[in-house]
Write a protein that holds these residues in place. Structure first.
Motif, PDB file in Angstrom:
ATOM      1  N   GLY A 142       0.831  -1.191   0.000  1.00 26.79           N
ATOM      2  CA  GLY A 142       0.000   0.000   0.000  1.00 26.79           C
ATOM      3  C   GLY A 142       0.869   1.246   0.000  1.00 26.79           C
ATOM      4  O   GLY A 142       2.082   1.174   0.205  1.00 26.79           O
ATOM      5  N   PRO A 143       0.270   2.413  -0.247  1.00 24.00           N
ATOM      6  CA  PRO A 143       1.064   3.650  -0.261  1.00 24.00           C
ATOM      7  C   PRO A 143       1.694   3.935   1.094  1.00 24.00           C
ATOM      8  O   PRO A 143       1.067   3.738   2.139  1.00 24.00           O
ATOM      9  N   ILE A 144       2.956   4.357   1.076  1.00 23.04           N
ATOM     10  CA  ILE A 144       3.660   4.687   2.311  1.00 23.04           C
ATOM     11  C   ILE A 144       3.289   6.114   2.712  1.00 23.04           C
ATOM     12  O   ILE A 144       3.457   7.055   1.927  1.00 23.04           O
ATOM     13  N   ILE A 253     -13.445  -5.498   8.729  1.00 23.36           N
ATOM     14  CA  ILE A 253     -12.290  -4.687   9.127  1.00 23.36           C
ATOM     15  C   ILE A 253     -11.456  -4.310   7.912  1.00 23.36           C
ATOM     16  O   ILE A 253     -10.999  -3.165   7.772  1.00 23.36           O
ATOM     17  N   ALA A 254     -11.240  -5.249   6.996  1.00 26.98           N
ATOM     18  CA  ALA A 254     -10.469  -4.973   5.784  1.00 26.98           C
ATOM     19  C   ALA A 254     -11.150  -3.912   4.934  1.00 26.98           C
ATOM     20  O   ALA A 254     -10.504  -2.999   4.412  1.00 26.98           O
ATOM     21  N   ALA A 255     -12.472  -4.034   4.790  1.00 30.59           N
ATOM     22  CA  ALA A 255     -13.215  -3.053   3.996  1.00 30.59           C
ATOM     23  C   ALA A 255     -13.125  -1.664   4.626  1.00 30.59           C
ATOM     24  O   ALA A 255     -12.954  -0.659   3.920  1.00 30.59           O
ATOM     25  N   HIS A 256     -13.197  -1.608   5.944  1.00 30.08           N
ATOM     26  CA  HIS A 256     -13.085  -0.318   6.629  1.00 30.08           C
ATOM     27  C   HIS A 256     -11.688   0.277   6.453  1.00 30.08           C
ATOM     28  O   HIS A 256     -11.553   1.480   6.209  1.00 30.08           O
ATOM     29  N   ARG A 261      -9.029   4.641   4.278  1.00 31.29           N
ATOM     30  CA  ARG A 261      -7.640   4.959   3.928  1.00 31.29           C
ATOM     31  C   ARG A 261      -6.746   5.035   5.170  1.00 31.29           C
ATOM     32  O   ARG A 261      -5.997   6.003   5.360  1.00 31.29           O
ATOM     33  N   LEU A 262      -6.842   4.006   5.980  1.00 28.03           N
ATOM     34  CA  LEU A 262      -5.969   3.946   7.147  1.00 28.03           C
ATOM     35  C   LEU A 262      -4.520   3.835   6.693  1.00 28.03           C
ATOM     36  O   LEU A 262      -4.205   3.133   5.742  1.00 28.03           O
TER      37      LEU A 262
END
Length: 301
Positions: A142-144, A253-256, A261-262
Protein backbone atom coordinates in the motif's frame (compact mmCIF):
# COMPACT_ATOMS: atom_id res chain seq x y z
CA UNK A 1 12.99 2.72 20.91
CA UNK A 2 14.93 -0.02 19.17
CA UNK A 3 13.83 -1.15 15.70
CA UNK A 4 15.16 -4.20 13.90
CA UNK A 5 14.81 -4.19 10.11
CA UNK A 6 15.61 -7.18 7.88
CA UNK A 7 16.30 -5.70 4.43
CA UNK A 8 17.18 -7.17 1.05
CA UNK A 9 17.47 -4.12 -1.20
CA UNK A 10 14.09 -4.71 -2.86
CA UNK A 11 11.52 -1.99 -3.44
CA UNK A 12 9.56 -3.37 -0.50
CA UNK A 13 12.54 -3.04 1.84
CA UNK A 14 13.16 0.48 0.54
CA UNK A 15 9.53 1.33 1.33
CA UNK A 16 9.99 0.04 4.88
CA UNK A 17 13.13 2.15 5.30
CA UNK A 18 11.28 5.19 3.93
CA UNK A 19 8.49 4.62 6.45
CA UNK A 20 10.85 4.56 9.43
CA UNK A 21 12.73 7.59 8.07
CA UNK A 22 9.42 9.48 7.89
CA UNK A 23 8.79 9.11 11.66
CA UNK A 24 9.86 12.66 12.52
CA UNK A 25 8.33 12.72 16.01
CA UNK A 26 9.87 9.36 16.90
CA UNK A 27 13.30 10.32 15.60
CA UNK A 28 13.45 13.43 17.76
CA UNK A 29 14.15 11.00 20.58
CA UNK A 30 17.05 8.51 20.72
CA UNK A 31 16.07 5.77 18.30
CA UNK A 32 18.19 2.74 17.45
CA UNK A 33 17.65 1.10 14.09
CA UNK A 34 19.61 -2.01 13.18
CA UNK A 35 19.49 -3.19 9.59
CA UNK A 36 20.16 -6.85 8.92
CA UNK A 37 20.80 -8.36 5.51
CA UNK A 38 20.82 -12.10 4.97
CA UNK A 39 23.32 -13.62 2.57
CA UNK A 40 22.77 -17.18 1.44
CA UNK A 41 25.68 -19.56 1.72
CA UNK A 42 27.82 -20.20 -1.34
CA UNK A 43 27.61 -23.91 -2.28
CA UNK A 44 30.44 -25.85 -0.55
CA UNK A 45 32.20 -26.91 -3.75
CA UNK A 46 32.24 -23.34 -5.08
CA UNK A 47 33.34 -22.00 -1.68
CA UNK A 48 36.32 -24.35 -1.59
CA UNK A 49 37.33 -23.38 -5.10
CA UNK A 50 37.05 -19.65 -4.42
CA UNK A 51 38.60 -19.59 -0.96
CA UNK A 52 37.36 -18.03 2.29
CA UNK A 53 38.56 -14.50 1.60
CA UNK A 54 36.92 -14.35 -1.83
CA UNK A 55 33.62 -15.67 -0.44
CA UNK A 56 33.77 -13.18 2.42
CA UNK A 57 34.43 -10.30 0.02
CA UNK A 58 31.51 -11.44 -2.13
CA UNK A 59 29.10 -11.47 0.83
CA UNK A 60 30.32 -8.06 2.01
CA UNK A 61 29.86 -6.53 -1.44
CA UNK A 62 26.38 -8.01 -1.89
CA UNK A 63 25.26 -6.96 1.59
CA UNK A 64 26.50 -3.42 0.99
CA UNK A 65 24.11 -3.10 -1.95
CA UNK A 66 21.18 -3.50 0.43
CA UNK A 67 22.61 -1.82 3.51
CA UNK A 68 24.63 1.22 2.47
CA UNK A 69 21.90 3.48 1.07
CA UNK A 70 19.35 2.35 3.68
CA UNK A 71 21.73 3.14 6.54
CA UNK A 72 22.52 6.55 5.07
CA UNK A 73 18.82 7.41 4.66
CA UNK A 74 18.06 6.54 8.26
CA UNK A 75 21.05 8.49 9.58
CA UNK A 76 19.97 11.55 7.57
CA UNK A 77 16.55 11.25 9.20
CA UNK A 78 18.14 11.30 12.65
CA UNK A 79 18.21 7.63 13.61
CA UNK A 80 21.14 5.98 15.30
CA UNK A 81 21.46 3.44 12.49
CA UNK A 82 23.77 0.46 12.29
CA UNK A 83 23.99 -2.39 9.79
CA UNK A 84 25.28 -5.92 9.60
CA UNK A 85 24.85 -9.02 7.53
CA UNK A 86 24.53 -12.68 8.38
CA UNK A 87 25.13 -15.79 6.32
CA UNK A 88 22.57 -18.57 6.47
CA UNK A 89 18.92 -19.30 5.79
CA UNK A 90 15.79 -17.33 6.58
CA UNK A 91 14.36 -20.08 8.74
CA UNK A 92 17.56 -20.54 10.72
CA UNK A 93 19.88 -17.54 10.90
CA UNK A 94 17.44 -14.66 10.30
CA UNK A 95 14.71 -16.15 12.46
CA UNK A 96 17.23 -16.60 15.27
CA UNK A 97 18.43 -12.99 14.98
CA UNK A 98 14.87 -11.67 15.17
CA UNK A 99 13.93 -13.95 18.06
CA UNK A 100 16.97 -13.04 20.16
CA UNK A 101 17.18 -9.32 19.46
CA UNK A 102 16.08 -6.85 22.15
CA UNK A 103 14.07 -4.84 19.62
CA UNK A 104 10.83 -3.12 20.60
CA UNK A 105 9.60 -3.50 17.02
CA UNK A 106 10.50 -5.46 13.90
CA UNK A 107 9.77 -3.67 10.61
CA UNK A 108 9.75 -5.44 7.25
CA UNK A 109 8.66 -4.81 3.70
CA UNK A 110 6.82 -7.69 2.05
CA UNK A 111 5.90 -8.61 -1.49
CA UNK A 112 3.10 -10.88 -0.28
CA UNK A 113 0.09 -10.59 -2.58
CA UNK A 114 -3.52 -10.51 -1.50
CA UNK A 115 -5.56 -13.61 -2.14
CA UNK A 116 -5.83 -16.74 -0.03
CA UNK A 117 -4.06 -18.88 -2.61
CA UNK A 118 -0.83 -16.92 -2.21
CA UNK A 119 1.46 -16.29 0.73
CA UNK A 120 -0.11 -13.30 2.39
CA UNK A 121 3.14 -11.90 3.75
CA UNK A 122 5.69 -13.23 1.30
CA UNK A 123 8.00 -16.13 2.08
CA UNK A 124 10.60 -14.22 4.14
CA UNK A 125 8.09 -12.27 6.23
CA UNK A 126 6.05 -15.42 6.81
CA UNK A 127 9.10 -17.36 7.94
CA UNK A 128 10.17 -14.60 10.33
CA UNK A 129 6.64 -14.30 11.70
CA UNK A 130 6.56 -17.99 12.57
CA UNK A 131 9.15 -17.52 15.33
CA UNK A 132 8.70 -13.81 16.07
CA UNK A 133 7.22 -12.95 19.44
CA UNK A 134 7.84 -9.22 19.10
CA UNK A 135 5.55 -6.58 17.60
CA UNK A 136 5.90 -6.94 13.84
CA UNK A 137 5.09 -4.17 11.36
CA UNK A 138 4.74 -5.28 7.76
CA UNK A 139 4.54 -2.83 4.85
CA UNK A 140 2.60 -4.73 2.20
CA UNK A 141 2.40 -2.74 -1.01
CA UNK A 142 0.00 0.00 0.00
CA UNK A 143 1.06 3.65 -0.26
CA UNK A 144 3.66 4.69 2.31
CA UNK A 145 2.34 7.67 4.32
CA UNK A 146 4.48 10.77 3.96
CA UNK A 147 2.96 12.67 6.87
CA UNK A 148 4.25 12.26 10.38
CA UNK A 149 0.88 11.88 12.11
CA UNK A 150 -0.74 8.63 11.04
CA UNK A 151 -4.31 7.49 10.69
CA UNK A 152 -4.31 4.32 12.79
CA UNK A 153 -7.00 1.73 13.31
CA UNK A 154 -6.83 -0.68 16.26
CA UNK A 155 -8.92 -3.81 15.76
CA UNK A 156 -10.26 -5.19 19.04
CA UNK A 157 -12.01 -8.45 19.78
CA UNK A 158 -12.42 -8.29 23.54
CA UNK A 159 -9.42 -10.53 24.20
CA UNK A 160 -6.07 -9.70 25.88
CA UNK A 161 -4.50 -9.68 22.40
CA UNK A 162 -6.43 -6.58 21.41
CA UNK A 163 -5.51 -4.83 24.64
CA UNK A 164 -1.86 -5.69 23.98
CA UNK A 165 -2.14 -3.61 20.80
CA UNK A 166 -3.61 -0.63 22.64
CA UNK A 167 -0.86 -0.99 25.26
CA UNK A 168 1.83 -0.97 22.57
CA UNK A 169 0.36 2.12 20.86
CA UNK A 170 0.19 3.93 24.20
CA UNK A 171 3.75 2.96 25.14
CA UNK A 172 5.20 3.97 21.77
CA UNK A 173 2.98 6.88 20.86
CA UNK A 174 5.75 8.80 19.07
CA UNK A 175 5.97 6.07 16.44
CA UNK A 176 2.58 7.17 15.14
CA UNK A 177 3.32 10.89 15.00
CA UNK A 178 2.72 14.04 17.01
CA UNK A 179 -1.05 14.01 16.53
CA UNK A 180 -2.11 10.54 15.39
CA UNK A 181 -5.74 9.92 14.51
CA UNK A 182 -6.62 6.69 16.30
CA UNK A 183 -9.83 4.72 15.96
CA UNK A 184 -10.93 1.61 17.82
CA UNK A 185 -12.65 -0.99 15.65
CA UNK A 186 -14.91 -3.78 16.84
CA UNK A 187 -17.36 -6.03 15.04
CA UNK A 188 -20.26 -7.67 16.86
CA UNK A 189 -22.49 -10.40 15.42
CA UNK A 190 -25.92 -9.62 14.05
CA UNK A 191 -27.98 -11.04 16.89
CA UNK A 192 -31.24 -10.55 15.00
CA UNK A 193 -30.40 -13.40 12.62
CA UNK A 194 -27.89 -16.19 12.18
CA UNK A 195 -26.49 -17.85 9.10
CA UNK A 196 -27.24 -21.56 8.90
CA UNK A 197 -24.56 -23.45 6.94
CA UNK A 198 -25.43 -26.07 4.37
CA UNK A 199 -25.52 -26.63 0.64
CA UNK A 200 -27.26 -23.28 0.44
CA UNK A 201 -26.55 -20.94 3.31
CA UNK A 202 -29.60 -19.20 4.66
CA UNK A 203 -30.29 -16.59 7.29
CA UNK A 204 -32.71 -17.47 10.07
CA UNK A 205 -34.21 -14.98 12.55
CA UNK A 206 -33.13 -15.55 16.15
CA UNK A 207 -36.36 -14.29 17.63
CA UNK A 208 -34.56 -11.77 19.84
CA UNK A 209 -36.44 -8.50 20.06
CA UNK A 210 -34.84 -5.50 18.27
CA UNK A 211 -34.51 -3.50 21.49
CA UNK A 212 -32.79 -6.46 23.16
CA UNK A 213 -30.40 -6.84 20.22
CA UNK A 214 -29.51 -3.15 20.40
CA UNK A 215 -28.92 -3.29 24.16
CA UNK A 216 -26.75 -6.41 23.92
CA UNK A 217 -24.65 -4.98 21.10
CA UNK A 218 -24.23 -1.66 22.91
CA UNK A 219 -23.01 -3.47 26.01
CA UNK A 220 -20.60 -5.55 23.94
CA UNK A 221 -19.10 -2.46 22.31
CA UNK A 222 -18.68 -0.65 25.61
CA UNK A 223 -17.09 -3.67 27.33
CA UNK A 224 -14.52 -3.95 24.53
CA UNK A 225 -13.80 -0.27 24.01
CA UNK A 226 -13.54 1.00 27.60
CA UNK A 227 -10.30 -0.81 28.64
CA UNK A 228 -8.62 0.32 25.40
CA UNK A 229 -9.78 3.91 25.90
CA UNK A 230 -8.35 3.85 29.42
CA UNK A 231 -4.96 2.59 28.22
CA UNK A 232 -4.73 5.17 25.44
CA UNK A 233 -5.95 8.05 27.61
CA UNK A 234 -3.00 7.58 29.95
CA UNK A 235 -0.77 8.34 26.96
CA UNK A 236 -2.84 11.39 26.02
CA UNK A 237 -4.54 9.69 23.06
CA UNK A 238 -8.24 10.22 22.46
CA UNK A 239 -9.63 7.56 20.14
CA UNK A 240 -12.82 7.47 18.12
CA UNK A 241 -14.96 4.34 17.80
CA UNK A 242 -15.97 2.33 14.76
CA UNK A 243 -18.92 0.09 15.62
CA UNK A 244 -19.77 -2.56 13.04
CA UNK A 245 -22.24 -5.41 12.90
CA UNK A 246 -21.65 -8.53 10.81
CA UNK A 247 -20.86 -12.21 10.64
CA UNK A 248 -17.38 -11.87 9.07
CA UNK A 249 -15.17 -9.56 11.18
CA UNK A 250 -12.11 -9.96 8.93
CA UNK A 251 -14.01 -8.85 5.84
CA UNK A 252 -15.59 -5.89 7.65
CA UNK A 253 -12.29 -4.69 9.13
CA UNK A 254 -10.47 -4.97 5.78
CA UNK A 255 -13.22 -3.05 4.00
CA UNK A 256 -13.09 -0.32 6.63
CA UNK A 257 -9.29 -0.07 6.43
CA UNK A 258 -9.47 0.41 2.67
CA UNK A 259 -12.46 2.74 2.59
CA UNK A 260 -11.14 4.93 5.42
CA UNK A 261 -7.64 4.96 3.93
CA UNK A 262 -5.97 3.95 7.15
CA UNK A 263 -2.20 4.36 7.13
CA UNK A 264 -1.80 1.46 9.50
CA UNK A 265 -4.01 -1.25 10.95
CA UNK A 266 -2.95 -2.70 14.31
CA UNK A 267 -4.19 -6.09 15.42
CA UNK A 268 -3.53 -8.58 18.18
CA UNK A 269 -2.20 -12.00 17.32
CA UNK A 270 -3.19 -15.35 18.71
CA UNK A 271 0.46 -16.28 18.55
CA UNK A 272 2.88 -17.12 15.79
CA UNK A 273 2.71 -20.90 15.80
CA UNK A 274 4.68 -23.55 13.97
CA UNK A 275 2.21 -23.79 11.09
CA UNK A 276 2.02 -20.90 8.65
CA UNK A 277 -1.74 -20.92 8.47
CA UNK A 278 -1.84 -20.08 12.19
CA UNK A 279 0.72 -17.28 11.98
CA UNK A 280 -1.73 -14.46 12.58
CA UNK A 281 -5.03 -16.02 13.56
CA UNK A 282 -8.08 -16.34 11.35
CA UNK A 283 -9.32 -12.73 11.49
CA UNK A 284 -5.90 -11.18 10.84
CA UNK A 285 -5.32 -13.64 8.00
CA UNK A 286 -8.68 -12.67 6.51
CA UNK A 287 -7.78 -8.99 6.76
CA UNK A 288 -4.37 -9.56 5.16
CA UNK A 289 -6.00 -11.35 2.25
CA UNK A 290 -8.32 -8.46 1.48
CA UNK A 291 -6.36 -5.22 1.84
CA UNK A 292 -2.82 -3.88 1.44
CA UNK A 293 -2.86 -1.62 4.48
CA UNK A 294 0.29 -1.78 6.60
CA UNK A 295 -0.24 -4.33 9.38
CA UNK A 296 1.08 -4.07 12.90
CA UNK A 297 0.77 -7.45 14.63
CA UNK A 298 1.24 -7.47 18.39
CA UNK A 299 1.48 -10.62 20.44
CA UNK A 300 0.67 -10.58 24.14
CA UNK A 301 3.64 -11.84 26.15
Amino acid sequence: MRILMPVDGSEYSKAAVAFVASRATLLKNPTEVELVNLQYRVPPRAARALGKETVKSYHEAEAAKALKSATAALKRAGANAAARYAVGTVGDELASIVANDRADLVVMGSHGATGLKKLLLGSVASTVAVSCTKPLLILRGGPIPKRDSLKVGIALDGSPYGLAVARFVAAHRDLFGALPSVSLIHVVPDLAKITVPGWIEREVPTGIKPEQVEAMQKAAFENVFKPAHDLLARAGITASEVRMVGQAPGDAIAAHATKSRLDLLAMGSLGFGAARHTIMGSVATRVASRCETALLLVREK
